[in-house]
Enzyme design. Structure first.
Site, PDB file in Angstrom:
ATOM      1  N   GLN A 283       0.842  -1.198   0.000  1.00 50.60           N
ATOM      2  CA  GLN A 283       0.000   0.000   0.000  1.00 50.60           C
ATOM      3  C   GLN A 283       0.873   1.242   0.000  1.00 50.60           C
ATOM      4  O   GLN A 283       0.362   2.350  -0.062  1.00 50.60           O
ATOM      5  CB  GLN A 283      -0.871   0.011   1.265  1.00 50.60           C
ATOM      6  CG  GLN A 283      -1.841  -1.157   1.333  1.00 50.60           C
ATOM      7  CD  GLN A 283      -2.689  -1.109   2.594  1.00 50.60           C
ATOM      8  OE1 GLN A 283      -2.191  -0.891   3.694  1.00 50.60           O
ATOM      9  NE2 GLN A 283      -3.972  -1.315   2.443  1.00 50.60           N
TER      10      GLN A 283
ATOM     11  N   CYS B 252       0.060  21.440 -15.978  1.00 48.02           N
ATOM     12  CA  CYS B 252       0.477  20.467 -16.993  1.00 48.02           C
ATOM     13  C   CYS B 252       1.041  21.198 -18.210  1.00 48.02           C
ATOM     14  O   CYS B 252       0.407  22.135 -18.727  1.00 48.02           O
ATOM     15  CB  CYS B 252      -0.720  19.606 -17.386  1.00 48.02           C
ATOM     16  SG  CYS B 252      -0.352  18.452 -18.725  1.00 48.02           S
TER      17      CYS B 252
ATOM     18  N   ASP C 148       6.210   4.828  -1.436  1.00 48.53           N
ATOM     19  CA  ASP C 148       7.550   5.392  -1.265  1.00 48.53           C
ATOM     20  C   ASP C 148       8.608   4.760  -2.156  1.00 48.53           C
ATOM     21  O   ASP C 148       9.743   5.232  -2.207  1.00 48.53           O
ATOM     22  CB  ASP C 148       7.985   5.284   0.204  1.00 48.53           C
ATOM     23  CG  ASP C 148       7.894   3.856   0.757  1.00 48.53           C
ATOM     24  OD1 ASP C 148       8.156   2.898   0.005  1.00 48.53           O
ATOM     25  OD2 ASP C 148       7.563   3.701   1.946  1.00 48.53           O
TER      26      ASP C 148
ATOM     27  N   CYS D 271      -1.034  14.314 -14.786  1.00 44.82           N
ATOM     28  CA  CYS D 271      -2.029  15.368 -15.002  1.00 44.82           C
ATOM     29  C   CYS D 271      -3.407  14.805 -14.672  1.00 44.82           C
ATOM     30  O   CYS D 271      -3.708  13.654 -14.995  1.00 44.82           O
ATOM     31  CB  CYS D 271      -1.980  15.846 -16.453  1.00 44.82           C
ATOM     32  SG  CYS D 271      -3.219  17.122 -16.789  1.00 44.82           S
TER      33      CYS D 271
ATOM     34  N   HIS E 140      -1.276   1.433  -4.449  1.00 43.91           N
ATOM     35  CA  HIS E 140      -1.713   2.830  -4.292  1.00 43.91           C
ATOM     36  C   HIS E 140      -0.856   3.796  -5.101  1.00 43.91           C
ATOM     37  O   HIS E 140      -0.852   4.997  -4.852  1.00 43.91           O
ATOM     38  CB  HIS E 140      -1.700   3.224  -2.811  1.00 43.91           C
ATOM     39  CG  HIS E 140      -2.742   2.501  -2.006  1.00 43.91           C
ATOM     40  ND1 HIS E 140      -2.850   2.602  -0.643  1.00 43.91           N
ATOM     41  CD2 HIS E 140      -3.732   1.668  -2.376  1.00 43.91           C
ATOM     42  CE1 HIS E 140      -3.861   1.850  -0.207  1.00 43.91           C
ATOM     43  NE2 HIS E 140      -4.407   1.269  -1.248  1.00 43.91           N
TER      44      HIS E 140
ATOM     45  N   CYS F  33      -1.535  20.466 -21.335  1.00 40.59           N
ATOM     46  CA  CYS F  33      -2.916  20.961 -21.429  1.00 40.59           C
ATOM     47  C   CYS F  33      -3.258  22.024 -20.385  1.00 40.59           C
ATOM     48  O   CYS F  33      -4.384  22.510 -20.354  1.00 40.59           O
ATOM     49  CB  CYS F  33      -3.900  19.788 -21.303  1.00 40.59           C
ATOM     50  SG  CYS F  33      -4.042  19.151 -19.621  1.00 40.59           S
TER      51      CYS F  33
ATOM     52  N   CYS G 190      -5.347  15.264 -18.565  1.00 41.85           N
ATOM     53  CA  CYS G 190      -4.943  14.520 -19.760  1.00 41.85           C
ATOM     54  C   CYS G 190      -4.064  13.344 -19.346  1.00 41.85           C
ATOM     55  O   CYS G 190      -3.953  13.038 -18.157  1.00 41.85           O
ATOM     56  CB  CYS G 190      -4.235  15.445 -20.772  1.00 41.85           C
ATOM     57  SG  CYS G 190      -2.543  15.901 -20.322  1.00 41.85           S
TER      58      CYS G 190
HETATM   59  P1  NAD Z   1      -1.423   2.771   8.821  1.00 35.32           P
HETATM   60  O1  NAD Z   1      -0.725   4.070   8.972  1.00 35.32           O
HETATM   61  O2  NAD Z   1      -2.882   2.688   8.910  1.00 35.32           O
HETATM   62  O3  NAD Z   1      -0.841   1.680   9.830  1.00 35.32           O
HETATM   63  C1  NAD Z   1       0.518   1.433   9.961  1.00 35.32           C
HETATM   64  C2  NAD Z   1       0.668   0.377  11.050  1.00 35.32           C
HETATM   65  O4  NAD Z   1       2.049   0.039  11.147  1.00 35.32           O
HETATM   66  C3  NAD Z   1       0.221   0.868  12.442  1.00 35.32           C
HETATM   67  O5  NAD Z   1      -0.629  -0.103  13.011  1.00 35.32           O
HETATM   68  C4  NAD Z   1       1.542   0.980  13.226  1.00 35.32           C
HETATM   69  O6  NAD Z   1       1.395   0.619  14.578  1.00 35.32           O
HETATM   70  C5  NAD Z   1       2.418  -0.030  12.519  1.00 35.32           C
HETATM   71  N1  NAD Z   1       3.848   0.283  12.573  1.00 35.32           N
HETATM   72  C6  NAD Z   1       4.434   1.497  12.413  1.00 35.32           C
HETATM   73  N2  NAD Z   1       5.772   1.369  12.455  1.00 35.32           N
HETATM   74  C7  NAD Z   1       6.041   0.064  12.674  1.00 35.32           C
HETATM   75  C8  NAD Z   1       7.247  -0.685  12.817  1.00 35.32           C
HETATM   76  N3  NAD Z   1       8.449  -0.106  12.714  1.00 35.32           N
HETATM   77  N4  NAD Z   1       7.167  -2.028  13.041  1.00 35.32           N
HETATM   78  C9  NAD Z   1       5.942  -2.627  13.131  1.00 35.32           C
HETATM   79  N5  NAD Z   1       4.763  -1.974  12.973  1.00 35.32           N
HETATM   80  C10 NAD Z   1       4.813  -0.634  12.755  1.00 35.32           C
HETATM   81  O7  NAD Z   1      -0.907   2.243   7.484  1.00 35.32           O
HETATM   82  P2  NAD Z   1      -1.612   1.400   6.422  1.00 35.32           P
HETATM   83  O8  NAD Z   1      -2.595   0.481   7.049  1.00 35.32           O
HETATM   84  O9  NAD Z   1      -0.538   0.884   5.607  1.00 35.32           O
HETATM   85  O10 NAD Z   1      -2.513   2.410   5.565  1.00 35.32           O
HETATM   86  C11 NAD Z   1      -2.294   3.766   5.422  1.00 35.32           C
HETATM   87  C12 NAD Z   1      -2.304   4.236   3.981  1.00 35.32           C
HETATM   88  O11 NAD Z   1      -1.347   5.250   3.987  1.00 35.32           O
HETATM   89  C13 NAD Z   1      -1.850   3.252   2.988  1.00 35.32           C
HETATM   90  O12 NAD Z   1      -2.776   3.262   1.989  1.00 35.32           O
HETATM   91  C14 NAD Z   1      -0.533   3.810   2.412  1.00 35.32           C
HETATM   92  O13 NAD Z   1      -0.632   3.966   1.025  1.00 35.32           O
HETATM   93  C15 NAD Z   1      -0.416   5.177   2.941  1.00 35.32           C
HETATM   94  N6  NAD Z   1       0.903   5.539   3.497  1.00 35.32           N
HETATM   95  C16 NAD Z   1       2.043   5.175   2.848  1.00 35.32           C
HETATM   96  C17 NAD Z   1       3.268   5.530   3.361  1.00 35.32           C
HETATM   97  C18 NAD Z   1       4.513   5.109   2.645  1.00 35.32           C
HETATM   98  O14 NAD Z   1       4.476   4.953   1.422  1.00 35.32           O
HETATM   99  N7  NAD Z   1       5.609   4.855   3.356  1.00 35.32           N
HETATM  100  C19 NAD Z   1       3.356   6.260   4.562  1.00 35.32           C
HETATM  101  C20 NAD Z   1       2.148   6.632   5.183  1.00 35.32           C
HETATM  102  C21 NAD Z   1       0.941   6.248   4.642  1.00 35.32           C
END
Ligand code: NAD
Length: 254
Positions: free
Chosen positions: A104, A157, A107, A132, A124, A160, A135
């Protein structure tokens, strides 16, 4: 975490042939990228930050877009490096047991760690590119951020004149159906589902858990806090960058 829990997790992994993995924001917190909903999460500290990824607010509010572009300029994603948790999943891939890694996260750290693009589903989207909203233009995020640094507060963009955003799926947007299908197929066909660093509250990807459970497939959850599916899984509490190297250690390369 007791060593008994780690031993149980290791024997599940060693006995499996095709493992599907789902990762959430928690796998990247030890790389310096805060999660959203954890105790130090971005939204926990600043509820307004949620609007930067909500398509309706983003398209309708030019001031919000200016703040969002400034946020992207200082986003820790730009300088973050993979941690031991990401690397442990590369070791799992090298053992031949990794069937699919669904993340999800936006990064790009699984790719940076060395996970093969063919095995990775970034459900995600990603922050490597800008797109954009009017477009089909898309281009490297670094070039659009250079325009912001050069003084364009809300760059338009170049094709466009439309509104630009990151190539991530915003709230109010649909996920790529091919990504959702790949995630569901992996959950239905794996012989172990491993869920890492996710509250398992974000759908449709979290649907992977009931799909696997419906097939009678065991589920291993490693997370710092409780998740929506703890009652149906083997659960390990603790830090992913510490636990994953232990769980995936000793797997021979295929
Ligand atoms: P969330 O933020 O809902 O939950 C993250 C979970 O990870 C929490 O329960 C937390 O306790 C646990 N956690 C945090 N650090 C930890 C560690 N070091 N070891 C073990 N557990 C740990 O995240 P989610 O359920 O993935 O959903 C949030 C949405 O946010 C996702 O759709 C994602 O795309 C997005 N998101 C992405 C990033 C990224 O790309 N790094 C950062 C923040 C949010």
């Amino acid at each position: 975490m007791t060593s008994a829990g780690i031993d149980q997790a290791r024997s599940l992994v060693q006995g499996a042939q095709g493992i599907a993995v789902l990762t959430g924001a928690g796998i990247s917190t030890d790389s310096g990228i805060p999660d959203f909903r954890g105790p130090k999460g971005l939204w926990t500290r600043d509820p307004d930050a949620e609007k930067y990824s909500s398509i309706d607010f983003y398209l309708s509010d030019p001031e919000l877009r200016v703040r969002a572009w400034q946020f992207r300029l200082s986003n820790p994603v730009l300088v973050a490096q993979p941690n031991a948790g990401h690397s442990a999943l590369v070791a799992l891939e090298h053992s031949g047991k990794l069937q699919r890694l669904v993340t999800q996260n936006i990064d790009g750290l699984h790719l940076a760690a060395g996970t093969s693009p063919e095995l990775l589903t970034e459900a995600h989207g990603n922050t490597r590119e800008a797109v954009c909203t009017s477009c089909t233009w898309r281009g490297p995020m670094s070039e659009t951020l250079d325009r912001v640094r050069a003084g364009e507060a809300d760059p338009a963009c170049s094709e466009c004149g439309g509104i630009l955003k990151s190539a991530t799926v915003f709230f109010g947007q649909s996920l790529d159906p091919a990504c959702v299908q790949a995630a569901f197929d992996a959950a239905a066909s794996c012989d172990l589902l491993v869920c890492l660093g996710s509250t398992l509250a974000v759908y449709p990807v979290a649907e992977m858990v009931p799909i696997a459970l419906g097939e009678g497939t065991p589920v291993l959850i490693v997370n710092a806090e409780r998740t929506e599916f703890d009652e149906s899984a083997l659960v390990l509490r603790g830090s992913l960058s510490e636990l994953l190297p232990e769980i995936f250690s000793g797997l021979s390369e295929s």
